[in-house]
Write an enzyme that holds these catalytic residues in place. Structure first.
Site, PDB file in Angstrom:
ATOM      1  N   GLY A 180      38.431  39.503  49.766  1.00 34.76           N
ATOM      2  CA  GLY A 180      37.989  39.923  51.266  1.00 34.76           C
ATOM      3  C   GLY A 180      38.280  38.928  52.212  1.00 34.76           C
TER       4      GLY A 180
ATOM      5  N   CYS B  26      42.472  43.137  35.283  1.00 28.39           N
ATOM      6  CA  CYS B  26      42.768  44.416  36.323  1.00 28.39           C
ATOM      7  C   CYS B  26      42.146  45.708  35.929  1.00 28.39           C
ATOM      8  CB  CYS B  26      44.343  44.690  36.023  1.00 28.39           C
ATOM      9  SG  CYS B  26      44.949  46.041  36.957  1.00 28.39           S
TER      10      CYS B  26
END
Length: 624
Positions: free
Chosen positions: A246, A130
């Site tokens: 995406g 992360c």
């Protein structure tokens, strides 16, 4: 041909190759079930840590032309509470679940895996990558091949379920790290986590938009990077890959599958296109399979794994066209029946305060002017904006007034009562001070005619003021019950006096403890109303509900909101998993009656259940 999108993953049958990624929704059993009903084949929990994490204060999300940046900060209720939600989800659905785990060292990952063994987790994912907590923990663990290998090997020794490693796109040589994970025993990979971190600046406020400064980048702009990493890793490893980054259309998903992914994660697209996008992507995949002659997603060529394209395929054409019409199929049966939420403009606007009005002794209304030409429509009663001053925190504030003025401007008012550091700062602001806002968001009140009753308590009366003005213009006969504890806390008395409505004021200290609910009970025993609207403390509305069983109503509910756009899942309601920032905050009677948490408990910033207490504030949930 009737192709199928059903697929297998590590021995489990899935209805779709689409995966809910960690950090998107996933806060509760209800939100996970809601995601499943909306078309995901596999869902992932929030990344769970040993102790609860509140995440960052905010702003935590910002949109730009290529996608979004987020700095959520890995908010989660901790492994103990998180696994309770996992167990509830599996008990209710029987579906598999990927439980995401987050730690900063090998020992903690091992302990998390041991605890996950005591749950019904189907798989576990090690979040090693992360980027939006680098301010706290430094460079992600996935940047080191040796660290990834050590953690995966140690976890595999204790885990009773398959283990996936979630890797960072920021590493110099991701395929080598993928190989190290596989050689250390990983059963699969998740590629990729958000890119970055990145930075966006508000030039008018002259400050970074996100708190604390940076955020992970996701959305359409990172798709080519995600495809390349999945493609390169698929050529080096044999274990399955969950590819993401995406993806927002069926063709995007096909590309990811062809690059070598077994499953495809979809997250940011929920913000940009709404939850319906999941079914649209499923339909887009089916459309491609049907027109290109593939019986299933499993029959697609995995180019990254050097599979040979079937020779019988028809000539390849240069143009790829995907239908973008909205899917007409039904959403889950528990989807709110109230009007569809409208995101009127999603960008952020920084403007000066134009007017300040004192509201009694406890609140202020801050008025700003927005360019009418830049909005598709006026904010509706019940909708809210996310407000910040970039000094820590971003909060949802309901619209209390809207007025069209000269020169194509719209004056919008936000009524704020001091309840903590954030709202105290806003109360101290004056004319000319800058505030940044985004919205309007949320499901508004319906606009009706007839004899209508509005019941408000505390700050809940603010959005009801805007509603009352709108209803009067629509020809309705309006009665307002305006309740507060003391005269100093009573809001909008003068405003309602100037409207052609019947306004009844109730002060608990003056009227012997009588509340707005008591006043509503008296009215309802003597008169008939066609519809009831309410906003205020949740316990007030919970007590009001049984009094109006025979009347249709809408309640404006307030819970903790972090992102305000339906991604983080912090404002989901049990057991149906709807998000108050999208399917709410205005809920119909049909929806309210399905909620098991209504008037019983809320969730804090980590997602942990907090029982309601007497006197719970109806004002914006503030930072302690």
């Amino acid at each position: 041909m009737n192709p199928t999108i059903r697929t297998k993953f590590l021995g489990w049958d899935l209805s779709s190759p689409l995966v809910l990624p960690a950090g998107v929704l996933g806060m509760s059993a209800g939100s996970l079930q809601y995601a499943l009903q909306c078309g995901y084949g596999l869902v992932t929990s929030k990344s769970l840590s040993l102790e609860p994490r509140m995440g960052h204060e905010g702003p935590v999300v910002v949109e730009y032309n290529g996608g979004i940046l987020n700095s959520m900060g890995l908010c989660n209720p901790g492994i103990e509470e998180g696994l309770k939600e996992v167990n509830r989800f599996v008990e209710q659905t029987g579906a598999p679940i990927l439980v995401s785990l987050f730690a900063t060292n090998r020992e903690d990952f091992v302990e998390l895996a041991r605890r996950a063994n005591d749950s019904v987790a189907t798989f576990i994912e090690l979040n090693l990558s992360c980027p939006n907590v680098m301010d706290e923990f430094g460079i992600p663990l996935a940047s080191s091949k040796e660290m990834v290998a050590t953690i995966v090997e140690s976890v595999k020794k204790v885990s009773r379920v398959p283990v996936l490693a979630k890797l960072s796109p920021n590493a110099v040589d991701v395929p080598s790290i993928a190989v190290a994970a596989e050689q250390s025993g990983a059963d699969g990979l998740t590629l990729i986590n958000t890119l970055g971190p990145g930075l966006l600046i508000d030039p008018y406020a002259r400050k970074p938009i996100l708190y604390p400064t940076y955020g992970g980048v996701s959305g359409p702009a990172i798709k080519p990077i995600a495809l390349k990493i999945v493609f390169d890793c698929a050529r080096r490893v044999k274990i399955p890959i969950v590819g993401m980054g995406g993806i927002s259309t069926g063709i995007d998903a096909i590309e990811m599958l062809m690059a070598g992914a077994s499953l495809v994660g979809v997250g940011t697209a929920i913000w940009q296109k709404g939850i319906r996008v999941i079914e649209e992507i499923n339909q887009g995949i089916l459309h491609f399979l049907r027109t290109e002659g593939y019986p299933s997603v499993d029959d697609l060529p995995r180019i990254g794994k050097a599979q040979k394209v079937a020779s019988e395929k028809k000539d390849i054409q240069c143009t790829i066209v995907e239908a973008r019409k909205e899917v007409e199929g039904p959403l889950p049966s528990n989807f709110p029946s109230s009007p569809s939420p409208v995101l009127l403009f999603s960008g952020r606007i920084t403007v000066p305060i134009r007017q300040v009005k004192e509201e009694g002794l406890s609140a202020k209304t801050l008025r700003v002017e927005l360019d009418r030409g830049k909005q598709y429509a006026l904010p509706m009663p019940g909708q809210f904006f996310m407000l910040t001053d970039y000094q820590g925190g971003e909060k949802p504030i309901s619209v209390s007034e809207v007025e069209e003025i000269d020169n194509g401007k719209v004056r919008v008012g936000f009524t704020i009562k001091a309840a903590g550091p954030f709202t105290r700062r806003f109360q101290d602001k004056g004319i000319g001070d800058l505030i940044s806002l985004r919205g309007p968001y949320g499901n508004p009140f319906s606009i009706r005619k007839g004899r209508l009753l509005l019941v408000g308590g505390g700050c809940g009366i603010a959005p009801l003021h805007y509603l009352a003005k709108t209803l009067v213009k629509n020809g309705a006969e309006v009665t307002v019950v305006n309740g507060a504890r003391t005269a100093s806390e009573l809001l909008f008395s003068d405003r309602f006096a100037s409207l052609p409505v019947r306004s009844l004021e109730v002060l608990e200290d003056r009227d012997g403890g009588k509340t707005a609910v008591d006043a509503a009970r008296e009215l309802l025993s003597k008169e008939n109303f066609d519809f009831v609207y309410a906003a205020g403390p949740e316990m007030m509305m919970a007590n009001l509900g049984p009094l109006i069983k025979g009347v249709e109503y809408e309640f404006l509910m307030e819970r903790y909101m972090k992102c305000g756009v339906g991604i983080c899942g912090s404002c989901t309601c049990d057991p149906i998993g709807i998000r108050l920032c999208v399917e709410g905050p205005v809920l119909s009677k049909k929806v309210v009656e399905q909620l098991t948490d209504f008037g019983v408990y809320k969730r804090d910033a980590s997602g942990k259940r907090i029982p309601f207490r007497s006197g719970f504030s109806s004002c914006v949930h503030d930072t302690p």
